[in-house]
Design a protein around this motif. Structure first.
Motif, PDB file in Angstrom:
ATOM      1  N   GLU A 400       0.842  -1.195   0.000  1.00  0.00           N
ATOM      2  CA  GLU A 400       0.000   0.000   0.000  1.00  0.00           C
ATOM      3  C   GLU A 400       0.875   1.242   0.000  1.00  0.00           C
ATOM      4  O   GLU A 400       1.761   1.396   0.842  1.00  0.00           O
ATOM      5  CB  GLU A 400      -0.905   0.004   1.237  1.00  0.00           C
ATOM      6  CG  GLU A 400      -1.832   1.201   1.315  1.00  0.00           C
ATOM      7  CD  GLU A 400      -2.701   1.178   2.556  1.00  0.00           C
ATOM      8  OE1 GLU A 400      -3.841   0.699   2.480  1.00  0.00           O
ATOM      9  OE2 GLU A 400      -2.221   1.640   3.625  1.00  0.00           O
ATOM     10  N   LEU A 401       0.647   2.129  -0.952  1.00  0.00           N
ATOM     11  CA  LEU A 401       1.390   3.388  -1.033  1.00  0.00           C
ATOM     12  C   LEU A 401       0.418   4.547  -0.880  1.00  0.00           C
ATOM     13  O   LEU A 401      -0.662   4.549  -1.470  1.00  0.00           O
ATOM     14  CB  LEU A 401       2.132   3.503  -2.360  1.00  0.00           C
ATOM     15  CG  LEU A 401       3.252   2.485  -2.606  1.00  0.00           C
ATOM     16  CD1 LEU A 401       3.853   2.672  -3.991  1.00  0.00           C
ATOM     17  CD2 LEU A 401       4.333   2.600  -1.545  1.00  0.00           C
ATOM     18  N   GLY A 402       0.821   5.540  -0.063  1.00  0.00           N
ATOM     19  CA  GLY A 402      -0.056   6.673   0.223  1.00  0.00           C
ATOM     20  C   GLY A 402       0.285   7.900  -0.592  1.00  0.00           C
ATOM     21  O   GLY A 402       1.066   7.866  -1.557  1.00  0.00           O
ATOM     22  N   GLY A 403      -0.296   9.024  -0.181  1.00  0.00           N
ATOM     23  CA  GLY A 403      -0.240  10.248  -0.955  1.00  0.00           C
ATOM     24  C   GLY A 403       1.149  10.810  -1.183  1.00  0.00           C
ATOM     25  O   GLY A 403       1.444  11.310  -2.279  1.00  0.00           O
ATOM     26  N   ILE A 404       2.015  10.762  -0.177  1.00  0.00           N
ATOM     27  CA  ILE A 404       3.367  11.291  -0.358  1.00  0.00           C
ATOM     28  C   ILE A 404       4.102  10.485  -1.424  1.00  0.00           C
ATOM     29  O   ILE A 404       4.777  11.033  -2.294  1.00  0.00           O
ATOM     30  CB  ILE A 404       4.145  11.281   0.971  1.00  0.00           C
ATOM     31  CG1 ILE A 404       3.561  12.308   1.944  1.00  0.00           C
ATOM     32  CG2 ILE A 404       5.622  11.572   0.737  1.00  0.00           C
ATOM     33  CD1 ILE A 404       4.239  12.322   3.294  1.00  0.00           C
ATOM     34  N   ALA A 405       3.952   9.162  -1.362  1.00  0.00           N
ATOM     35  CA  ALA A 405       4.624   8.308  -2.344  1.00  0.00           C
ATOM     36  C   ALA A 405       4.089   8.565  -3.746  1.00  0.00           C
ATOM     37  O   ALA A 405       4.857   8.782  -4.687  1.00  0.00           O
ATOM     38  CB  ALA A 405       4.446   6.838  -1.972  1.00  0.00           C
ATOM     39  N   TRP A 406       2.748   8.569  -3.908  1.00  0.00           N
ATOM     40  CA  TRP A 406       2.171   8.755  -5.231  1.00  0.00           C
ATOM     41  C   TRP A 406       2.430  10.162  -5.774  1.00  0.00           C
ATOM     42  O   TRP A 406       2.734  10.340  -6.957  1.00  0.00           O
ATOM     43  CB  TRP A 406       0.668   8.467  -5.218  1.00  0.00           C
ATOM     44  CG  TRP A 406       0.355   7.015  -5.134  1.00  0.00           C
ATOM     45  CD1 TRP A 406      -0.267   6.357  -4.109  1.00  0.00           C
ATOM     46  CD2 TRP A 406       0.673   6.012  -6.100  1.00  0.00           C
ATOM     47  NE1 TRP A 406      -0.370   5.015  -4.377  1.00  0.00           N
ATOM     48  CE2 TRP A 406       0.204   4.771  -5.600  1.00  0.00           C
ATOM     49  CE3 TRP A 406       1.293   6.028  -7.345  1.00  0.00           C
ATOM     50  CZ2 TRP A 406       0.331   3.571  -6.286  1.00  0.00           C
ATOM     51  CZ3 TRP A 406       1.436   4.828  -8.039  1.00  0.00           C
ATOM     52  CH2 TRP A 406       0.953   3.628  -7.520  1.00  0.00           C
ATOM     53  N   GLY A 407       2.306  11.159  -4.904  1.00  0.00           N
ATOM     54  CA  GLY A 407       2.575  12.518  -5.349  1.00  0.00           C
ATOM     55  C   GLY A 407       4.026  12.697  -5.757  1.00  0.00           C
ATOM     56  O   GLY A 407       4.331  13.302  -6.794  1.00  0.00           O
ATOM     57  N   SER A 408       4.948  12.133  -4.948  1.00  0.00           N
ATOM     58  CA  SER A 408       6.374  12.257  -5.249  1.00  0.00           C
ATOM     59  C   SER A 408       6.744  11.493  -6.506  1.00  0.00           C
ATOM     60  O   SER A 408       7.429  12.011  -7.394  1.00  0.00           O
ATOM     61  CB  SER A 408       7.205  11.741  -4.064  1.00  0.00           C
ATOM     62  OG  SER A 408       6.934  12.473  -2.892  1.00  0.00           O
ATOM     63  N   VAL A 409       6.280  10.243  -6.586  1.00  0.00           N
ATOM     64  CA  VAL A 409       6.573   9.440  -7.775  1.00  0.00           C
ATOM     65  C   VAL A 409       5.932  10.078  -9.006  1.00  0.00           C
ATOM     66  O   VAL A 409       6.530  10.138 -10.083  1.00  0.00           O
ATOM     67  CB  VAL A 409       6.066   7.995  -7.589  1.00  0.00           C
ATOM     68  CG1 VAL A 409       6.163   7.222  -8.908  1.00  0.00           C
ATOM     69  CG2 VAL A 409       6.864   7.295  -6.508  1.00  0.00           C
ATOM     70  N   GLY A 410       4.710  10.576  -8.842  1.00  0.00           N
ATOM     71  CA  GLY A 410       4.005  11.178  -9.961  1.00  0.00           C
ATOM     72  C   GLY A 410       4.771  12.320 -10.585  1.00  0.00           C
ATOM     73  O   GLY A 410       4.908  12.405 -11.810  1.00  0.00           O
ATOM     74  N   ILE A 411       5.325  13.199  -9.742  1.00  0.00           N
ATOM     75  CA  ILE A 411       6.035  14.345 -10.311  1.00  0.00           C
ATOM     76  C   ILE A 411       7.467  13.988 -10.697  1.00  0.00           C
ATOM     77  O   ILE A 411       8.013  14.514 -11.663  1.00  0.00           O
ATOM     78  CB  ILE A 411       6.007  15.553  -9.348  1.00  0.00           C
ATOM     79  CG1 ILE A 411       6.415  16.817 -10.119  1.00  0.00           C
ATOM     80  CG2 ILE A 411       6.895  15.323  -8.133  1.00  0.00           C
ATOM     81  CD1 ILE A 411       6.036  18.096  -9.417  1.00  0.00           C
ATOM     82  N   LEU A 412       8.097  13.050  -9.978  1.00  0.00           N
ATOM     83  CA  LEU A 412       9.448  12.624 -10.340  1.00  0.00           C
ATOM     84  C   LEU A 412       9.460  11.936 -11.703  1.00  0.00           C
ATOM     85  O   LEU A 412      10.381  12.110 -12.499  1.00  0.00           O
ATOM     86  CB  LEU A 412      10.006  11.674  -9.273  1.00  0.00           C
ATOM     87  CG  LEU A 412      10.502  12.312  -7.976  1.00  0.00           C
ATOM     88  CD1 LEU A 412      10.727  11.258  -6.914  1.00  0.00           C
ATOM     89  CD2 LEU A 412      11.780  13.099  -8.221  1.00  0.00           C
ATOM     90  N   VAL A 413       8.427  11.134 -11.962  1.00  0.00           N
ATOM     91  CA  VAL A 413       8.330  10.431 -13.241  1.00  0.00           C
ATOM     92  C   VAL A 413       7.582  11.278 -14.273  1.00  0.00           C
ATOM     93  O   VAL A 413       7.983  11.379 -15.433  1.00  0.00           O
ATOM     94  CB  VAL A 413       7.629   9.073 -13.058  1.00  0.00           C
ATOM     95  CG1 VAL A 413       7.419   8.392 -14.411  1.00  0.00           C
ATOM     96  CG2 VAL A 413       8.428   8.183 -12.123  1.00  0.00           C
TER      97      VAL A 413
END
Length: 428
Positions: A400-413
């Protein structure tokens, strides 16, 4: 800003001005300090800022509290040594570990610690790669539009936590918040520098007077021993648990780089050349914690808020905080005392601290003059922020990945991909 100390000097801080006050528009830089009484006071404020969150993680996951505190203090000292005193930071328990540790409780504590060790080793390797490749890796992967978003979403993602705590005891939270604001804005000298600590103490006293302290925690305080040896445990390694835990490294990278960028923005100094050291230091600290029985560590958002509020970035204060944490790890009584701080007090304090972090992300954009008429900047940041603030939580298999992970990965990628697509579109 006037730091005349050699940047790579770990000890021996220059006295900032008269040691008592900070000139308007200036900050106490990492190589400087205020007078020792003031430095010790600010160091204690950092302890207060990190204590609740650092102890909350082992409480939720079932890890020994004093052991986690011990390794957070040791990890902080290692971080200051490895970064050569250039990056002020406290390494506390990372919330990113809560989900995988909770999901793997059936495997036992030793296997959970194995996952922590694996995450620490991977982060250490990432840090070494960044150090060898140079700051261009950070420049390429995390330009200001990306780093500002990461810093902002880390703070704003925590907003619901602060609000929930505030709403649980609104009167106590309101008194705490008002005390922090008054002490910070109109408090003279040292009182103004210690606004967070003053607010927490005032809030705790007020809660005690009106019966707002948790009774079970007060009882635990009475029964706790004054001195005790932290419980040490060793890891075992299971691939299933390691696979659950490794994704948190994404969050740890984002938090560490975000912290470095935030400190650089607040002090006006480029720290890209020690970003690899910071990642490696946190990786080493997390690895040691896993081998000893503590939870994984990360640079602490709460302490960024304290620095922003006090304008004191002296690493001397963090040495005080690290030493204090190690000493207090041998006192179950003190740990029990901190646990009597009610949720309303935490809510009042974190409402300020988390908000300051979010604003720092905006400041990075402003200082770098990020162009938000550019559709790539605008859309990628918009998606990342909403994912972080809304705490978008999705499963990848059993992870399970939360908002910090998805937000960070989303903008990094997402940023480099969208930027490349935009260049291709413009080339036609």
């Amino acid at each position: 800003m006037g730091d005349q100390v050699t940047p790579t000097k770990t000890f021996g801080w220059a006295l900032h001005g008269d040691g008592r006050s900070i000139t308007e528009g200036e900050v106490v830089s990492p190589g400087e300090r205020l007078s020792w009484p003031r430095t010790i006071g600010i160091g204690m404020q950092h302890v207060v800022a990190m204590f609740g969150a650092t102890l909350l993680v082992p409480t939720i996951t079932g890890f020994p509290v004093t052991t986690t505190l011990l390794f957070s203090g040791i990890g902080t000292a290692l971080f200051l040594l490895i970064t050569r005193g250039r990056i002020p930071s406290y390494l506390g328990s990372s919330f990113a570990f809560i989900a995988p540790l909770t999901a793997s409780q059936g495997s036992g504590a030793a296997a959970q610690l194995g996952g922590v060790v694996a995450a620490g080793v991977l982060l250490l390797l990432v840090g070494l790669v960044v150090k060898l490749a140079g700051s261009r890796v950070i420049d390429a992967c995390m330009p200001p539009v990306v780093t500002g978003a990461v810093v902002a979403l880390i703070g704003l993602n925590l907003a619901p936590v602060a609000v929930d705590s505030f709403q649980s005891q609104p009167l106590i939270a309101g008194v705490t918040l008002l005390s922090i604001l008054l002490a910070t804005v109109v408090g003279p000298g040292l009182l103004g520098r210690l606004g967070i600590l003053v607010g927490v103490v005032v809030g705790w006293v007020f809660a005690a007077l009106i019966g707002g302290l948790p009774e079970e925690r007060v009882d635990a305080l009475r029964e706790a021993a004054w001195f005790g040896i932290p419980e040490l445990r060793g890891p075992t390694f299971e691939w299933s648990v390691i696979a659950l835990t490794l994704p948190v490294v994404i969050v740890l990278i984002a938090e560490n780089v975000g912290h470095v960028k935030a400190v650089a923005a607040m002090t006006g100094r480029s720290l890209d050349d020690v970003t690899g050291d910071a990642l490696a230091a946190d990786g080493l600290a997390t690895t040691l914690a896993g081998f000893g029985g503590g939870s994984g560590t990360t640079t602490y958002a709460e302490n960024i808020g304290v620095m922003a509020a006090t304008r004191v970035y002296s690493t001397a204060a963090y040495w005080v905080a690290a030493a204090t944490a190690v000493v207090l790890a041998f006192s179950p009584k003190f740990g029990a005392l901190v646990f009597t701080v009610p949720s309303g007090v935490i809510g009042g304090a974190t409402l300020v601290l988390y908000g300051l972090i979010g604003v720092l992300g905006v400041r990075i954009w402003i200082d770098a003059k990020v162009d938000f008429t550019d559709p790539v900047n605008l859309t990628v940041v918009a998606v990342a922020l909403v994912a972080g603030i809304g705490n978008l939580t999705l499963m990848i298999g059993s992870v399970e990945l939360g908002g910090i992970a998805w937000g960070s990965v989303g903008i990094l990628v997402g940023y480099p991909v969208m930027r490349s697509l935009a260049k291709l579109g413009n080339a036609r």
